[in-house]
Design a protein around this motif. Structure first.
Motif, short mmCIF file in Angstrom:
data_model
loop_
_atom_site.label_atom_id
_atom_site.label_comp_id
_atom_site.label_asym_id
_atom_site.label_seq_id
_atom_site.Cartn_x
_atom_site.Cartn_y
_atom_site.Cartn_z
N ARG A 118 0.75 -1.26 -0.04
CA ARG A 118 -0.03 -0.01 0.24
C ARG A 118 0.60 1.18 -0.41
NH1 ARG A 118 -0.87 4.43 2.30
NH2 ARG A 118 0.64 3.95 3.86
N ARG A 119 0.15 2.27 -0.66
CA ARG A 119 0.96 3.41 -0.66
C ARG A 119 0.24 4.32 -0.96
NH1 ARG A 119 2.04 1.88 -5.84
NH2 ARG A 119 3.74 3.17 -6.99
N SER A 120 0.61 5.66 -0.85
CA SER A 120 -0.55 6.59 -1.83
C SER A 120 0.14 7.15 -3.57
CB SER A 120 0.51 8.26 -0.71
OG SER A 120 -0.61 8.06 0.14
N ARG B 263 -0.62 8.71 -6.57
CA ARG B 263 -1.10 10.55 -6.82
C ARG B 263 -0.83 10.32 -8.94
NH1 ARG B 263 2.51 10.62 -2.88
NH2 ARG B 263 1.56 11.85 -0.80
N TYR C 214 -5.22 19.29 11.71
CA TYR C 214 -4.36 17.48 11.66
C TYR C 214 -2.93 17.05 12.06
CZ TYR C 214 -3.18 13.16 8.71
OH TYR C 214 -3.05 12.31 8.73
N VAL D 200 10.12 14.40 2.84
CA VAL D 200 8.98 13.52 1.68
C VAL D 200 8.21 14.27 0.37
CG1 VAL D 200 6.59 14.13 2.87
CG2 VAL D 200 6.34 11.74 1.29
N ASN E 145 -4.34 17.33 -6.05
CA ASN E 145 -5.34 16.52 -5.15
C ASN E 145 -7.10 16.56 -5.03
OD1 ASN E 145 -4.18 15.20 -2.33
ND2 ASN E 145 -3.00 17.13 -2.57
N PHE F 46 -6.21 12.77 -8.15
CA PHE F 46 -5.04 13.02 -9.48
C PHE F 46 -5.91 11.67 -10.14
CE2 PHE F 46 -3.76 12.92 -4.48
CZ PHE F 46 -2.62 14.44 -4.98
N CYS G 53 -5.35 6.94 -2.41
CA CYS G 53 -4.42 7.91 -1.62
C CYS G 53 -5.72 8.93 -0.18
CB CYS G 53 -3.86 9.37 -2.48
SG CYS G 53 -2.70 10.48 -1.74
N PRO G 54 -4.98 8.91 0.98
CA PRO G 54 -5.76 9.44 1.90
C PRO G 54 -5.90 10.60 1.33
CG PRO G 54 -4.06 8.47 2.90
CD PRO G 54 -3.85 7.63 1.55
N GLN G 55 -6.95 11.97 2.00
CA GLN G 55 -6.71 13.28 1.23
C GLN G 55 -7.08 14.57 2.69
OE1 GLN G 55 -8.06 12.08 -2.95
NE2 GLN G 55 -6.38 14.07 -3.57
N ALA G 56 -6.15 14.39 3.47
CA ALA G 56 -6.75 15.71 4.18
C ALA G 56 -7.12 17.02 3.62
CB ALA G 56 -5.80 15.75 5.34
N ALA G 57 -6.32 17.27 2.75
CA ALA G 57 -6.61 18.11 1.68
C ALA G 57 -8.26 18.93 1.59
CB ALA G 57 -5.33 17.38 0.02
N THR H 206 8.91 6.50 0.41
CA THR H 206 9.39 6.47 1.06
C THR H 206 9.32 5.82 2.32
OG1 THR H 206 6.24 6.41 1.82
CG2 THR H 206 6.84 8.33 1.35
N ARG I 167 10.76 4.57 6.47
CA ARG I 167 9.82 4.25 7.87
C ARG I 167 11.05 3.73 8.52
NH1 ARG I 167 6.32 5.89 4.93
NH2 ARG I 167 3.78 4.75 4.87
C1 FMN Z 1 -5.39 11.20 7.11
C2 FMN Z 1 -4.03 11.42 5.38
C3 FMN Z 1 -4.11 12.74 4.67
C4 FMN Z 1 -3.01 12.97 3.40
N1 FMN Z 1 -3.56 13.43 3.32
C5 FMN Z 1 -2.98 13.17 1.60
C6 FMN Z 1 -3.84 14.73 0.48
O1 FMN Z 1 -4.36 15.80 0.92
N2 FMN Z 1 -2.79 14.59 0.06
C7 FMN Z 1 -1.55 13.65 -0.82
O2 FMN Z 1 -0.82 13.80 -1.83
N3 FMN Z 1 -1.95 13.16 0.45
C8 FMN Z 1 -1.93 13.19 1.85
N4 FMN Z 1 -1.67 11.98 2.47
C9 FMN Z 1 -0.89 11.10 2.48
C10 FMN Z 1 0.85 10.80 2.86
O3 FMN Z 1 1.51 11.87 2.11
C11 FMN Z 1 1.52 9.60 2.46
O4 FMN Z 1 0.59 8.45 3.66
C12 FMN Z 1 3.09 9.42 3.68
O5 FMN Z 1 4.00 10.48 2.37
C13 FMN Z 1 3.25 8.16 3.58
O6 FMN Z 1 3.63 7.91 1.87
P1 FMN Z 1 2.88 6.46 1.55
O7 FMN Z 1 1.66 6.50 2.32
O8 FMN Z 1 2.79 5.77 0.43
O9 FMN Z 1 3.04 5.31 2.68
C14 FMN Z 1 -2.19 11.58 3.90
C15 FMN Z 1 -2.25 10.34 5.01
C16 FMN Z 1 -3.27 10.60 5.63
C17 FMN Z 1 -2.44 9.14 6.68
#
Ligand code: FMN
Length: 249
Positions: free
Chosen positions: A35-37, A39, A106, A122, A147, A151, A192-196, A236, A238
């Motif tokens: 699993r990774r974010s 984009r 956040y 990052v 975002n 993406f 991709c989780p997005q708090a944006a 990324t 850890r």
């Molecule tokens: C709750 C949450 C919100 C996040 N919001 C964003 C976001 O708005 N945009 C984005 O590009 N990545 C976002 N991320 C991704 C993080 O940047 C990412 O999880 C972190 O850099 C680790 O990378 P990985 O998920 O690829 O392992 C978010 C992650 C989490 C857990």
């Protein structure tokens, strides 16, 4: 907007049903590590049944006294495009952007090491891959605005919680979110989780008709990775468990 109502039981499938423990370990670990974010997504649609399946399995997450605080809105097609249009226009217009603020924080108010360094790394790694130079605010902002187009993903998920719920339920919610991402990965999908989105919670809740009694926690892009997108080459790091764990015997 409709929410599935059929109750599900998790008892049907136990780890002991599988013959080979080491194979289970290998598969589960590889799903977690895989699993990774992402984009950059392909426009390939995701079946509604697949989305329901992912959310059903994710809802096996534990929650204090089994309160199950999660509420999900899935947005696709014209509704998603209309939302994206307004969010991007707002994000790129400083006057409109200034009318919005986060509903919850956040991130810490004051950044200190090691979190500050990790955050910077990052960011630099992502922008470096994309050829966006340090200090190129416009380039960074353009990338950040992606975002709001999820993406390129065909599905946007929005996660809300009843405002009456306490901090513990937010903890439960994180477990549900991770389950969503892992269940997606186990089906060849990425997220991709997005708090944006939280900054523009008023726009999101208006478009998605989210009741006032619910708070937007975050959004999430869901779809099939576009392997040709440079952003997706980001890896990324850890810290190993030995650096954040103490054993007291
Ligand atoms: C709750 C949450 C919100 C996040 N919001 C964003 C976001 O708005 N945009 C984005 O590009 N990545 C976002 N991320 C991704 C993080 O940047 C990412 O999880 C972190 O850099 C680790 O990378 P990985 O998920 O690829 O392992 C978010 C992650 C989490 C857990």
């Amino acid at each position: 907007m409709s929410r599935a109502s059929k109750k599900s039981s998790g008892f049907k499938c136990q780890v002991s049903d599988f013959p080979n423990q080491s194979e289970i370990t290998r598969i589960v670990d590889s799903v977690i590590r895989g699993r990774r974010s992402v984009r950059g997504f392909l426009p390939t649609p995701v079946l509604r049944e697949t989305i329901i399946e992912i959310l059903d399995v994710a809802a096996r997450a534990p929650s204090g006294t089994n309160t199950q605080p999660w509420k999900v809105t899935v947005v696709t097609g014209a509704r998603k495009e209309a939302l994206s249009r307004e969010l991007i226009a707002t994000d790129l217009d400083p006057a409109r952007d200034a009318e919005h603020e986060q509903e919850y924080s956040y991130y810490p108010d004051k950044w200190v090491p090691p979190y500050l360094d990790r955050r910077r790394k990052v960011g630099y790694d992502l922008y470096g891959l994309l050829g966006i130079a340090k200090g190129d605010r416009e380039g960074m902002q353009r990338q950040f605005a992606r975002n709001y187009d999820f993406f390129g993903a065909p599905v946007g998920l929005f996660f809300t919680i009843d405002r009456i719920m306490g901090q513990g339920s937010w903890l439960d919610y994180g477990m549900f979110l991770q389950n969503v991402m892992l269940a997606a990965r186990a089906r060849g999908l990425d997220t991709c989780p997005q708090a944006a989105f939280t900054k523009y919670h008023r726009i999101v809740t208006r478009h998605l008709e989210i009741p006032e009694g619910e708070m937007l926690l975050c959004g999430m892009a869901l779809g099939y990775e576009d392997p040709d997108q440079t952003e997706n080459k980001l890896s990324t790091e850890r810290e190993p468990a030995s650096t954040f764990t103490r054993f007291l015997e």
